[in-house]
Structures are given as C-alpha cells and as structure tokens.
Enzyme design. Structure first.
Site, PDB file in Angstrom:
ATOM      1  N   ASP A 170      -9.527  29.708  33.459  1.00 38.47           N
ATOM      2  CA  ASP A 170      -9.429  29.295  32.058  1.00 38.47           C
ATOM      3  C   ASP A 170      -8.213  29.890  31.338  1.00 38.47           C
ATOM      4  OD1 ASP A 170     -10.116  31.916  31.740  1.00 38.47           O
ATOM      5  OD2 ASP A 170     -12.028  31.561  30.728  1.00 38.47           O
ATOM      6  N   ASP A 173     -18.314  34.734  39.313  1.00 41.31           N
ATOM      7  CA  ASP A 173     -17.461  33.560  39.145  1.00 41.31           C
ATOM      8  C   ASP A 173     -16.034  33.993  39.456  1.00 41.31           C
ATOM      9  OD1 ASP A 173     -16.984  30.937  38.625  1.00 41.31           O
ATOM     10  OD2 ASP A 173     -17.125  31.080  36.443  1.00 41.31           O
TER      11      ASP A 173
END
Length: 545
Positions: free
Chosen positions: A375, A483
């Site tokens: 991100d 993650d």
C-alpha cells in the site's frame, strides 16, 4: 529281239531241234554278281536274291549291309535287242539264251531301307512323352484359362470399383475445394479474431493501468483518513445539528439518525486528545459511521474521518498516546478495488492444511497463516520519513510484514505496537488454505520483520481477527496472521502463494547476516517507533498470545 518263237517254222527253242530244257528256278535264288569281272568294281561283290520271277527283280546287299534292288530286264546298250545266239565256245553246242545287264548299269533307284524297330520304339516313346507333355501343358493351359477367367471377372469388378472411386474422388475434390475455401475464410476470421484479441488484451492492460492508477489515487485520497472506535453512537431519537456539506468547523456529512459525526470527532479531539481549539485548527472534509446500524449492537460502529489536510491527521496520530479508554486506528481506510476478496468458508481442517489442533501446530511448532499486500505507506511502526506517509526503500523491498492486531499489540494499540521491529522466522509446511492460496514446497524458511499492523477491519476480518469471535484464532484456525509486504514482488517472486507456515521469534541481526533481505536492528532504528521503548531490540523469545 523279243523273246518268242524264231522265224520260219516251229521253233522249240532248241537249236538242235529238240525241246529246250529250262533250268530249275528257286523262289529264293542267290546270284553272285562277282562272276563278271567287268562289273566287279561296280557291283561291289553284291549278294542278290530274286524276289520276283515275272519281273526278274533282285534284292542285293553289299558287305556294308547296304541294300539295293534292280530289274534284270533292263535293256543293254539302250536297245531292246537281246543276244540269243549260241556261244561258239560252248562245249555242249547250243546254250540257252543268256540275259545280261546293261553296261554300264543304269543308276540305282532310291530304295527305302527297312524300318529300325528299336528306333521306332524310341521314337514312339519320345512321341508318347511328348504327348504326355502336351497333355500336361494343355491341363496347365486350362488352369491358366480358368485363372484368366477369374481375373477377367475381378478386373470387371475392379473397373466398377475404379469408376466408383473416380466418382468419390471427384466428390472429395469438390469437398476439398469447399474446405479450402472455408479454410481461407477461417484464416481471415482468425486474423480478425487475433486482431480483436490483441485489442482486448491491450484494452485489458490499459484497464489494469487505469485501475491501478485509480487505486493509487484512492489510496492517496484515503491516506488522509482515520478510523475512530468506541465513540458512542447517538440513539434514533437523539436530534443533533445537521452540518453543511463540506463539514467545515462542525459541518456533518453522512450523519445517521441526525448524528453530527464531525462535531463528535472535533469534540473528541478537544476533550480526549487535549488539542486546544481543535474546531478552529482542524478541518474535516467528512465523517461518517461505517456500516449499517443494528439495534442492540454491543459496540458502536466505527467512524471514518477524512481530513482536509494531511498535517491535521498526523497531528492527531502523534498525540494518540494520550488515549486511555478510546481506541484510535491510524491505518488509512482501504479501497475496495485494491482489497483482497475472501470466500466465506467454515472453520475446519482441510486436507490441504498440514497444521492441526487448537491452537494449530505442526511438528510441535506454532502455525501462522500468511497473505501479501502493498500500500506504499510507512506503516504502524513509522518506518518512513517523519514528514509524510511514504515508506523507506527497505520497508518496501525487504522481508517485512504486518502482524494481526492481537500480536501487534495486546492492548489493541494501532501505532507503535509492542512487537514493532520484531523478527519472525516463517517456515513453509507445504500446506495452504483452500481457495486462498496454493501449495509451496515444505521446509522453505524466510525471516520477516514486523513494521506494520493488519487491523481487524474490512476486508481483513477473516485473517486478522484473532479476538473472541473465533476463540482466539482467525476464521481459518490460526492464532497469528502475517500480511507480507510485496512492494517489489519479493514474496511472490519466491513462488509463495499465501502458504501455511510455522513461526518462531529470532534475532534480526543474525538473520540479516544470513539474508540481507531481512532488515537489521540498525535499519529498524530509523523508524519512528524504535525510540518509543515498546520492546527490546534483541528480543528473541516467543510471547504468549
């Protein structure tokens, strides 16, 4: 003179007046022609036998067994006269008439020799053999004729078949021509389809680029958002002031049941975060409750706040340590276009998962589930420049991860969690969650540093919610979820497709010396949370979750 009566009176053939005594004749009289010296060389001592008394014919043979015949009545000297006078030197006076052969003798007529019996037998045998051969050949000819008749029949059938084949070949040629024309048409259609496919692929690529750009734009837009939890939600009958569309200085956009979320947040900033004159200093574009209201819900819905200025958001985040009761998440809201889609599955142990039990274990080690993300934000451990939300380069391309909430900070903090900068060694089990990943070879080990948080909000609930909802583990039964940062394809480049792993805490510097893709403690020292005293830099023991 011809033989007969003499002229003048009775003539008895005897010159003396008496009867002439004829010599006796034998049916087979041998004459030796050698008595005449004049004819010795010619007659070649022939032995003759009289064969006909009337014609005076004789059969003679010489010493060489060759035979011939002659007639004694041949005239002498080509005259019909015969010498009949008495021989003067005859001692007895009158001698009977003598007949002499012609001299020189006439050529002998060709006489056919008697057949040779043995030669005839041999000839007959040869003829019989030849006849047998002829009969054999005739039999063979009959067979040949029969075979020829059969061949003629077959040839006639073959002629019909050939005619039929010609007709079929003609039909096939027409079909081939049709297929050739169809092939040409298909070739043209294929070219058109290829052109269309190329256009479609180009369009897909362009759409992907546009979508990625849109996600980046939305991410950049959403990076100025914060999510607030545990703020009391107004009841249905609570009438609040309706704010303006811009949300400036108390304006509300997206309020539910006439709740003014903007005022609630600004009051929260003044009262709980101790920011003086927050309503004058901070400008909010909008604030709204996330999700639909449910009567009797145990917890109020979170409030999503978008700040007009990024500096305002950073100011609030910098003073988040003043919170005691309320929970503040710094992580931006996630665009649904860029979020991972998960399937609703019932928690169970699949044949594709190697870990089992509760909590899950494999070969005596704790198990963790994994996914990957990117991100471009510096994350909840502040591993990026202080001014702004960008990442350090190593935070984008090294082995770093966002830990699930319960492990990131047991006090549910969203900034500088107690395990920021901790290194966890992951080892693949060869298993994976069906529908969420794929098989990876067992025994591959890589070490990741925790630099971010995987919050228990959409779309992470299935993975990062290790709360009471699933009894201390996530939907798939794992007490820890990581993650993994994939900003430079460092995860997928290894062939890792959300594998199931075991995990253990290790020393970062030791692992960095082994593989430089694992960040060192000095690299983590650049992060904002490295000086918050949340953990010891050399902490290596697993802590209870």
């Amino acid at each position: 003179m011809p033989r007969g009566k003499p002229r003048g009176g009775n003539y008895s053939g005897n010159p003396r007046g008496g009867k002439r005594k004829r010599p006796q004749r034998n049916s087979k009289k041998s004459v030796n022609d050698s008595s005449s010296s004049d004819q010795t060389s010619f007659l070649d001592k022939r032995k003759c036998t009289k064969v006909n008394n009337n014609t005076q014919s004789y059969l003679c043979s010489n010493e060489n067994n060759s035979s011939s015949s002659f007639n004694q009545n041949f005239p002498m000297n080509n005259s019909n006269q015969q010498y009949t006078g008495p021989m003067a030197s005859s001692p007895i006076g009158y001698q009977p008439f003598q007949t002499y052969q012609q001299y020189p003798p006439p050529p002998l007529a060709h006489v056919t020799p008697p057949p040779n019996i043995q030669g005839i037998e041999r000839t007959l045998q040869e003829m019989c053999q030849r006849m047998a051969n002829i009969e054999t050949k005739l039999t063979t000819l009959d067979k040949i004729e029969s075979r020829l008749n059969k061949m003629e029949t077959k040839f006639g059938s073959m002629d019909n078949e050939i005619i039929d084949c010609k007709k079929r070949i003609s039909t096939l040629e027409q079909s081939a021509q049709f297929l050739s024309n169809a092939h040409d048409d298909l070739k043209g259609l294929k070219l058109k389809v290829d052109t269309i496919n190329s256009g479609v692929e180009l369009t897909k690529n362009e759409n992907k680029e546009v979508r990625d750009k849109l996600v980046d734009i939305e991410s950049q837009n959403l990076k100025q958002n914060l999510v607030f939890f545990e703020l009391e939600e107004a009841s249905e009958n609570n009438e609040g002031a309706k704010g303006g569309a811009t949300g400036e200085k108390g304006g509300a956009t997206g309020s539910t049941y006439n709740e003014n979320c903007v005022n609630k947040i600004l009051e929260f900033c003044e009262n709980q975060l101790k920011i003086e004159n927050a309503k004058d200093k901070i400008t909010l574009e909008k604030a709204y409750r996330l999700g639909k209201r449910k009567d009797g819900a145990a917890k109020p819905r979170p409030i999503v706040v978008k700040f007009r200025k990024f500096e305002d958001r950073e100011m609030i985040r910098s003073v988040s340590n003043r919170l005691k009761k309320h929970q503040l998440w710094y992580k931006p809201t996630v665009s649904q276009r860029g979020s991972r889609k998960t399937e609703k599955t019932v928690y169970s142990v699949s044949a594709n998962q190697k870990c089992s039990g509760n909590p899950r274990r494999y070969n005596g080690k704790s198990c963790a589930s994994t996914t990957n993300y990117h991100d471009s934000h510096k994350g909840a451990c502040g591993c990026g420049p202080a001014s702004g939300d960008a990442q350090f380069g190593w935070n984008a391309g090294s082995f770093v991860a966002a830990a699930s909430q319960m492990y990131f900070d047991s006090g549910n903090k969203g900034w500088c969690g107690q395990h920021c900068g901790q290194c966890i060694k992951l080892t693949t089990t060869g298993g994976y969650v069906p529908g969420q990943g794929g098989p990876v070879r067992e025994g591959l080990s890589k070490t990741f540093m925790i630099t971010n948080l995987c919050p228990n909000i959409y779309p992470n609930q299935d993975w990062c919610n290790q709360g009471s909802q699933y009894g201390g583990h996530n939907k798939y039964g794992y007490e820890l979820h990581l993650d993994l940062e994939n900003g430079r394809s460092q995860v997928t480049g290894m062939g890792w497709n959300n594998p199931e792993t075991t995990w253990e805490v290790v020393n970062c510097d030791s692992e960095h010396n082994h593989d430089h893709r694992t960040p060192s403690n000095s690299m983590y020292g650049q992060c904002q949370c490295a000086h918050q005293g949340k953990r010891g830099l050399n902490e290596t023991s697993n802590e209870s979750l």
